[in-house]
Design a protein around this motif. Structure first.
Motif, PDB file in Angstrom:
ATOM      1  N   TYR A  37       0.812  -1.212   0.000  1.00 40.46           N
ATOM      2  CA  TYR A  37       0.000   0.000   0.000  1.00 40.46           C
ATOM      3  C   TYR A  37       0.849   1.267   0.000  1.00 40.46           C
ATOM      4  O   TYR A  37       0.599   2.193  -0.773  1.00 40.46           O
ATOM      5  N   ARG A  40       2.368   1.848  -3.455  1.00 40.32           N
ATOM      6  CA  ARG A  40       1.357   2.271  -4.438  1.00 40.32           C
ATOM      7  C   ARG A  40       0.937   3.707  -4.174  1.00 40.32           C
ATOM      8  O   ARG A  40       0.794   4.509  -5.100  1.00 40.32           O
ATOM      9  N   LYS A  45       0.234   7.788  -6.540  1.00 34.16           N
ATOM     10  CA  LYS A  45      -0.664   8.874  -6.181  1.00 34.16           C
ATOM     11  C   LYS A  45       0.105  10.145  -5.844  1.00 34.16           C
ATOM     12  O   LYS A  45      -0.108  11.180  -6.459  1.00 34.16           O
ATOM     13  N   ARG A  63     -11.431  -6.157 -12.135  1.00 39.39           N
ATOM     14  CA  ARG A  63     -11.790  -6.029 -10.727  1.00 39.39           C
ATOM     15  C   ARG A  63     -12.129  -7.403 -10.146  1.00 39.39           C
ATOM     16  O   ARG A  63     -12.440  -8.333 -10.889  1.00 39.39           O
ATOM     17  N   LYS A 157      -3.061   4.539  -9.481  1.00 38.52           N
ATOM     18  CA  LYS A 157      -3.122   3.763  -8.245  1.00 38.52           C
ATOM     19  C   LYS A 157      -4.279   2.771  -8.286  1.00 38.52           C
ATOM     20  O   LYS A 157      -4.155   1.630  -7.820  1.00 38.52           O
ATOM     21  N   ALA A 158      -5.404   3.159  -8.858  1.00 39.21           N
ATOM     22  CA  ALA A 158      -6.557   2.256  -8.945  1.00 39.21           C
ATOM     23  C   ALA A 158      -6.234   1.030  -9.795  1.00 39.21           C
ATOM     24  O   ALA A 158      -6.671  -0.089  -9.483  1.00 39.21           O
ATOM     25  N   ASP A 161      -4.162  -1.104  -7.558  1.00 37.85           N
ATOM     26  CA  ASP A 161      -5.013  -1.638  -6.487  1.00 37.85           C
ATOM     27  C   ASP A 161      -5.778  -2.861  -6.983  1.00 37.85           C
ATOM     28  O   ASP A 161      -5.819  -3.900  -6.317  1.00 37.85           O
ATOM     29  N   ASN A 162      -6.379  -2.735  -8.156  1.00 38.02           N
ATOM     30  CA  ASN A 162      -7.116  -3.861  -8.739  1.00 38.02           C
ATOM     31  C   ASN A 162      -6.188  -5.030  -9.036  1.00 38.02           C
ATOM     32  O   ASN A 162      -6.544  -6.188  -8.814  1.00 38.02           O
ATOM     33  N   LYS A 165      -5.547  -6.798  -5.682  1.00 40.41           N
ATOM     34  CA  LYS A 165      -6.738  -7.483  -5.165  1.00 40.41           C
ATOM     35  C   LYS A 165      -7.029  -8.763  -5.942  1.00 40.41           C
ATOM     36  O   LYS A 165      -7.306  -9.816  -5.353  1.00 40.41           O
TER      37      LYS A 165
END
Length: 175
Positions: A37, A40, A45, A63, A157-158, A161-162, A165
């Protein structure tokens, strides 16, 4: 040792899960370390302008809900990992395309690209004919140059993030 590994493979096969290769597991652990985290947040960001977005194809946003839907459609775990690899590596390349070499995030994205290249060596054994049609079609669409009409703006960042995950969903049990 070999008998124990074979027993694990049998159990996973009975459960409907397909084991990831040891090389895949090691590389995904390294990727997970790189996708912490804090990293990232800093590289994707803080080092970008506020509300900065990257243009990606609609299919390049993978996603957890997409994975769940594909699993319910009886797509194999190996095919889902194959799809995740192509989507995630393409997302990192899209981010890298917008960065000048002197950008603070350049080295970070270069390291991610190297890990995905190494993971790509693991996936060289897969051919698109070996995976389900829906996954093969998505991979072809992701790598087609003329699909820019279905693009959307996504924060860097998204995308990562995906990536993380979905990677945890797909590699959590077999690794």
């Amino acid at each position: 040792m070999q008998q124990g590994y074979a027993a694990v493979l049998c159990v996973l096969t009975v459960l409907g899960l397909e084991a990831a290769a040891p090389g895949e597991c090691e590389l995904t652990r390294l990727l997970q370390d790189k996708l912490q985290y804090e990293m990232r947040l800093q590289y994707m960001k803080h080092y970008f302008p506020i509300d900065y977005t990257v243009q990606v194809q609609y299919e390049e946003v993978l996603r957890p809900s997409n994975i769940t839907r594909l699993r319910n459609g009886t797509v194999s775990e190996a095919a889902l990992r194959y799809l995740w690899f192509h989507v995630s590596s393409q997302a990192v390349l899209r981010i890298r395309e917008v960065l000048p070499e002197k950008h603070p995030s350049w080295k970070y994205t270069q390291e991610l690209c190297q890990l995905f290249d190494a993971l790509g060596e693991e996936y060289n054994k897969y051919r698109q004919t070996d995976v389900e049609t829906v996954v093969a079609d998505l991979v072809k669409l992701i790598h087609s140059a003329g699909a820019e009409s279905r693009s959307k703006a996504v924060r860097p960042k998204a995308l990562l993030d995906n990536c993380l995950k979905v990677m945890r969903m797909l590699y959590g049990v077999p690794c």
